[in-house]
Motif scaffolding. Sequence first.
Motif, PDB file in Angstrom:
ATOM      1  N   THR A 146       0.098   3.796   1.542  1.00  0.00           N
ATOM      2  CA  THR A 146      -0.104   4.457   2.825  1.00  0.00           C
ATOM      3  C   THR A 146       0.101   3.501   3.988  1.00  0.00           C
ATOM      4  O   THR A 146      -0.006   2.288   3.843  1.00  0.00           O
ATOM      5  CB  THR A 146      -1.532   5.051   2.945  1.00  0.00           C
ATOM      6  OG1 THR A 146      -2.491   3.997   2.880  1.00  0.00           O
ATOM      7  CG2 THR A 146      -1.804   6.078   1.870  1.00  0.00           C
ATOM      8  N   GLN A 204      -4.208   7.812   8.059  1.00  0.00           N
ATOM      9  CA  GLN A 204      -3.334   7.313   6.997  1.00  0.00           C
ATOM     10  C   GLN A 204      -2.288   8.364   6.647  1.00  0.00           C
ATOM     11  O   GLN A 204      -2.570   9.556   6.684  1.00  0.00           O
ATOM     12  CB  GLN A 204      -4.124   7.010   5.731  1.00  0.00           C
ATOM     13  CG  GLN A 204      -5.149   5.921   5.878  1.00  0.00           C
ATOM     14  CD  GLN A 204      -5.841   5.657   4.566  1.00  0.00           C
ATOM     15  OE1 GLN A 204      -5.229   5.148   3.640  1.00  0.00           O
ATOM     16  NE2 GLN A 204      -7.108   6.022   4.480  1.00  0.00           N
ATOM     17  N   GLN A 208      -9.774   6.306  11.637  1.00  0.00           N
ATOM     18  CA  GLN A 208      -8.647   5.787  10.876  1.00  0.00           C
ATOM     19  C   GLN A 208      -7.724   6.943  10.488  1.00  0.00           C
ATOM     20  O   GLN A 208      -8.187   8.031  10.150  1.00  0.00           O
ATOM     21  CB  GLN A 208      -9.123   5.081   9.612  1.00  0.00           C
ATOM     22  CG  GLN A 208      -8.003   4.415   8.846  1.00  0.00           C
ATOM     23  CD  GLN A 208      -8.510   3.706   7.612  1.00  0.00           C
ATOM     24  OE1 GLN A 208      -9.148   4.309   6.769  1.00  0.00           O
ATOM     25  NE2 GLN A 208      -8.236   2.415   7.529  1.00  0.00           N
ATOM     26  N   ALA A 257      -5.239  -3.367   4.216  1.00  0.00           N
ATOM     27  CA  ALA A 257      -5.858  -2.359   3.332  1.00  0.00           C
ATOM     28  C   ALA A 257      -7.357  -2.602   3.282  1.00  0.00           C
ATOM     29  O   ALA A 257      -7.823  -3.728   3.390  1.00  0.00           O
ATOM     30  CB  ALA A 257      -5.261  -2.472   1.931  1.00  0.00           C
ATOM     31  N   LEU A 305      -5.341   2.912  13.541  1.00  0.00           N
ATOM     32  CA  LEU A 305      -6.719   2.932  14.014  1.00  0.00           C
ATOM     33  C   LEU A 305      -6.742   3.428  15.452  1.00  0.00           C
ATOM     34  O   LEU A 305      -6.017   2.910  16.306  1.00  0.00           O
ATOM     35  CB  LEU A 305      -7.331   1.530  13.931  1.00  0.00           C
ATOM     36  CG  LEU A 305      -8.806   1.411  14.285  1.00  0.00           C
ATOM     37  CD1 LEU A 305      -9.668   2.163  13.267  1.00  0.00           C
ATOM     38  CD2 LEU A 305      -9.213  -0.048  14.343  1.00  0.00           C
ATOM     39  N   SER A 309       3.539   5.968   2.925  1.00  0.00           N
ATOM     40  CA  SER A 309       4.432   4.923   3.439  1.00  0.00           C
ATOM     41  C   SER A 309       5.892   5.259   3.125  1.00  0.00           C
ATOM     42  O   SER A 309       6.183   5.948   2.145  1.00  0.00           O
ATOM     43  CB  SER A 309       4.087   3.568   2.822  1.00  0.00           C
ATOM     44  OG  SER A 309       4.571   3.496   1.498  1.00  0.00           O
ATOM     45  N   ARG A 369      -1.496   0.125  14.873  1.00  0.00           N
ATOM     46  CA  ARG A 369      -1.090   0.021  13.468  1.00  0.00           C
ATOM     47  C   ARG A 369      -2.046  -0.927  12.766  1.00  0.00           C
ATOM     48  O   ARG A 369      -2.315  -2.013  13.237  1.00  0.00           O
ATOM     49  CB  ARG A 369       0.343  -0.489  13.395  1.00  0.00           C
ATOM     50  CG  ARG A 369       0.942  -0.531  12.035  1.00  0.00           C
ATOM     51  CD  ARG A 369       1.455   0.844  11.648  1.00  0.00           C
ATOM     52  NE  ARG A 369       2.211   0.816  10.452  1.00  0.00           N
ATOM     53  CZ  ARG A 369       3.536   0.871  10.389  1.00  0.00           C
ATOM     54  NH1 ARG A 369       4.246   0.940  11.486  1.00  0.00           N
ATOM     55  NH2 ARG A 369       4.132   0.841   9.241  1.00  0.00           N
ATOM     56  N   ASP A 370      -2.609  -0.485  11.653  1.00  0.00           N
ATOM     57  CA  ASP A 370      -3.579  -1.275  10.892  1.00  0.00           C
ATOM     58  C   ASP A 370      -2.890  -1.775   9.630  1.00  0.00           C
ATOM     59  O   ASP A 370      -2.627  -1.007   8.718  1.00  0.00           O
ATOM     60  CB  ASP A 370      -4.786  -0.402  10.552  1.00  0.00           C
ATOM     61  CG  ASP A 370      -5.902  -1.156   9.868  1.00  0.00           C
ATOM     62  OD1 ASP A 370      -5.752  -2.359   9.611  1.00  0.00           O
ATOM     63  OD2 ASP A 370      -6.935  -0.539   9.580  1.00  0.00           O
ATOM     64  N   ARG A 428      -1.520   2.778   7.730  1.00  0.00           N
ATOM     65  CA  ARG A 428      -2.798   3.022   8.391  1.00  0.00           C
ATOM     66  C   ARG A 428      -2.704   2.756   9.885  1.00  0.00           C
ATOM     67  O   ARG A 428      -2.061   1.807  10.301  1.00  0.00           O
ATOM     68  CB  ARG A 428      -3.888   2.137   7.788  1.00  0.00           C
ATOM     69  CG  ARG A 428      -4.157   2.417   6.330  1.00  0.00           C
ATOM     70  CD  ARG A 428      -5.064   1.343   5.743  1.00  0.00           C
ATOM     71  NE  ARG A 428      -5.143   1.488   4.328  1.00  0.00           N
ATOM     72  CZ  ARG A 428      -6.239   1.899   3.686  1.00  0.00           C
ATOM     73  NH1 ARG A 428      -7.324   2.186   4.349  1.00  0.00           N
ATOM     74  NH2 ARG A 428      -6.235   2.019   2.383  1.00  0.00           N
ATOM     75  N   SER A 447       0.831  -1.191   0.000  1.00  0.00           N
ATOM     76  CA  SER A 447       0.000   0.000   0.000  1.00  0.00           C
ATOM     77  C   SER A 447       0.872   1.249   0.000  1.00  0.00           C
ATOM     78  O   SER A 447       1.951   1.267   0.583  1.00  0.00           O
ATOM     79  CB  SER A 447      -0.915   0.000   1.228  1.00  0.00           C
ATOM     80  OG  SER A 447      -1.655   1.187   1.289  1.00  0.00           O
TER      81      SER A 447
END
Length: 138
Positions: free
Chosen positions: A7, A96, A94, A137, A11, A99, A133-134, A9, A5
């Motif tokens: 990004t 973002q 969320q 995706a 939470l 990355s 940390r999520d 993410r 990804s």
Amino acid sequence: MTGESATIRFLLLEPFEKALKLIRRSIMEDGLEIPIILNPSERIRKELGINFPPCRVFCVDAPLVLVEAMTFEDGAAVLLPLHVVVTGRGSKTQVQLLSPTHIINSTLPVSAKIPLNKLQTRVCHVLEKIAIRDGFAR
């Protein structure tokens, strides 16, 4: 890129408005600045009459990082300030941001990548203190 990804993410187990305050305070306590906060969901609602989940974009920077990045490459301003997207997801929020892989694989010169990566790392450390940390995706 390898399908990763663009990004990272996070939470927060907090509702949107409470999470906004927590994120803002945490970023500023780390010595970073938020010179601009965008509200894309409100703009879409006003201009198009479409309701979206609440969303803010914190434009995060540190003046010395900006100077360092732009000293050798004024094109670094394309990615600075760093955009941190905060979106309400019911009782959770969320977050973002770009990355590190996306930064490293960009066509910016190393002289611009290094300060941008430093800023991104600082923002991630701030978020890791207040959020989960999520890795998936959506």
